[in-house]
Design an enzyme around this catalytic site. Structure first.
Site, PDB file in Angstrom:
ATOM      1  N   PRO A  32       0.814  -1.210   0.000  1.00 11.53           N
ATOM      2  CA  PRO A  32       0.000   0.000   0.000  1.00 11.53           C
ATOM      3  C   PRO A  32       0.853   1.267   0.000  1.00 11.53           C
ATOM      4  CG  PRO A  32      -0.927  -1.603   1.504  1.00 11.53           C
ATOM      5  CD  PRO A  32       0.388  -2.174   1.038  1.00 11.53           C
ATOM      6  N   CYS A  33       0.406   2.261  -0.760  1.00 15.53           N
ATOM      7  CA  CYS A  33       1.229   3.459  -0.959  1.00 15.53           C
ATOM      8  C   CYS A  33       0.728   4.678  -0.186  1.00 15.53           C
ATOM      9  CB  CYS A  33       1.263   3.810  -2.450  1.00 15.53           C
ATOM     10  SG  CYS A  33      -0.358   4.297  -3.125  1.00 15.53           S
ATOM     11  N   GLN A  34      -0.450   4.581   0.463  1.00 16.06           N
ATOM     12  CA  GLN A  34      -1.063   5.772   1.051  1.00 16.06           C
ATOM     13  C   GLN A  34      -0.156   6.467   2.061  1.00 16.06           C
ATOM     14  OE1 GLN A  34      -2.418   2.797   0.758  1.00 16.06           O
ATOM     15  NE2 GLN A  34      -4.522   2.908  -0.009  1.00 16.06           N
TER      16      GLN A  34
END
Length: 414
Positions: A97-99
């Site tokens: 995940p990049c958030q």
């Protein structure tokens, strides 16, 4: 490929891979197209896993789709379940995940629990000991602060952890448009190989239209017009669930607001339009109520907004998003389709695409990795053959010596 003697059919041995944070399967699809056999794909999202299962069944693959929180999975148990020993896996890959690192979000980095998921790649690599690792992440990782607030600390911590395991690392920012995807999308890719293998990132296959000149020019970037040609106007959903991906779910209010916005521009820039149509948009809102241009590649597909069709007053459909991302026409997304203001407990179809790695990018990187692995295997086989020949030659040149039995004499003190 290995051929059996005696006229038997050839036996094909595919390299094997494991996918973490699989999402909608963009990276999985590219790695599969490159020639890898994916043993398992892991993701926590219900609808992403439904999409993955749809693809696995369509291709009649044996890939296990595991719907679970990756933190709850014991890599050793999974390795045993897959029938593997440490070191037998050829490729471990994933896009965590990049958030937590995205420049668009709050950039909480490791203070966001999703940021720590990046190091699950290290936890699995330590147990599986794959020959190669491939990680995708947003560019914001390069400057994300570590627990001490040092900019770029998370990225360097990740590299140190992988180097501790014996991996030689290379990384590069890759633009999807450079490899035939009709979208300007830059992401960082990290490649790890057990030494002494040497890896080179592939050279671009496409260039900006202004650079597509010369005696032997590369093809120009593919455009939105290239991707969307011959796609008809989608049916309107009208609140009725549908199994299709080419569905128009644009609310009437958004249809009215996009009217008058020219192709390739956005609503906030249209000062000639009524203030009630522009509402509270500021000059910074360049991606909200944005029409794409048929003459250019798409902007980076994002989860926050859905881009509008170049000439029709509607959102682009999930099917059109897939075309802009490089998915094949046969690929099917599962799960809900929502409007800009809608919500969904799990990841909806537009976001499944926007979160994924464009398959053509994953494919060309996996092909480069596969060539590197095959080259190293060939060198190992050749070296083993040479060593065997040398041993046989030495045995023939220097036959074993017959030694007389030793006579042991007892020593006496004088």
């Amino acid at each position: 490929m290995c051929r059996n003697r005696g006229g038997k059919q050839p036996v094909v041995h595919h390299p094997i891979a494991l996918s973490l944070f699989s999402g909608a399967g963009g990276m999985d699809l590219g790695v599969f197209q490159a020639g890898f056999d994916i043993l398992a794909s892991i993701d926590i999202d219900r609808y992403c896993c439904e999409t993955l299962r749809e693809w696995v069944n369509h291709k009649h693959r044996h890939t296990q789709v595991i719907e679970a929180d990756i933190r709850a999975i014991d890599p050793a148990d999974l390795m045993d379940n897959l029938g593997l020993q440490s070191g037998e896996l050829d490729l471990l890959f994933g896009g965590p995940p990049c958030q937590a690192f995205s420049q668009i979000g709050k950039r909480a980095s490791l203070n966001d629990e999703r940021g720590m998921l990046l190091f699950e790649m290290v936890r699995f690599a330590e147990v599986f000991r794959p020959q190669a690792i491939l990680i995708e992440q947003v560019k914001g990782l390069l400057s994300a602060p570590d627990s001490k607030g040092k900019p770029g600390g998370v990225f360097h911590q990740l590299l140190r952890e992988l180097e501790r395991l014996g991996y030689a690392l290379k990384w590069q920012i890759v633009n999807a448009a450079d490899f035939g995807v009709p979208q300007l999308r830059q992401r960082i890719f990290i490649v790890g190989l057990l030494v002494p293998k040497e890896f080179h990132f592939p050279s671009p296959t496409h260039v900006k239209a202004s650079h597509a000149t010369g005696l032997f020019p590369l093809p120009a970037y593919k455009t939105v017009g290239d991707a969307l040609q011959e796609i008809g106007t989608p049916p309107v959903q009208n609140g009725v669930p549908s199994e299709g991906n080419h569905i128009d779910i644009t609310p009437q209010g958004d249809r009215r607001r996009i009217q008058g916005v020219p192709e390739g521009s956005h609503l906030a820039a249209q000062h000639h339009l009524p203030a009630e149509q522009r509402r509270n948009l500021s000059k910074k809102d360049t991606t909200k109520f944005r029409r794409l241009s048929r003459e250019e590649p798409a902007l980076t597909l994002r989860c926050g907004e859905i881009f509008f069709h170049p000439i029709e007053d509607r959102y682009l459909t999930p099917y059109e998003y897939m075309r802009l991302h490089g998915y094949p026409n046969e690929y099917i997304l599962k799960g809900p389709i929502r409007g800009r203001s809608g919500t969904a407990r799990y990841i909806d179809q537009h976001r499944q695409v926007a979160n994924s790695v464009p398959p053509p990018v994953a494919k060309i990187l996996a092909q480069s990795l596969l060539r590197t692995l095959e080259c190293q295997k060939s060198l190992n086989i050749r070296q083993a053959s040479l060593n065997s020949q040398m041993d046989n030659s030495l045995r023939g040149r220097f036959p074993p010596m017959k030694l007389a039995p030793l006579t042991v004499r007892r020593a006496f003190r004088i």
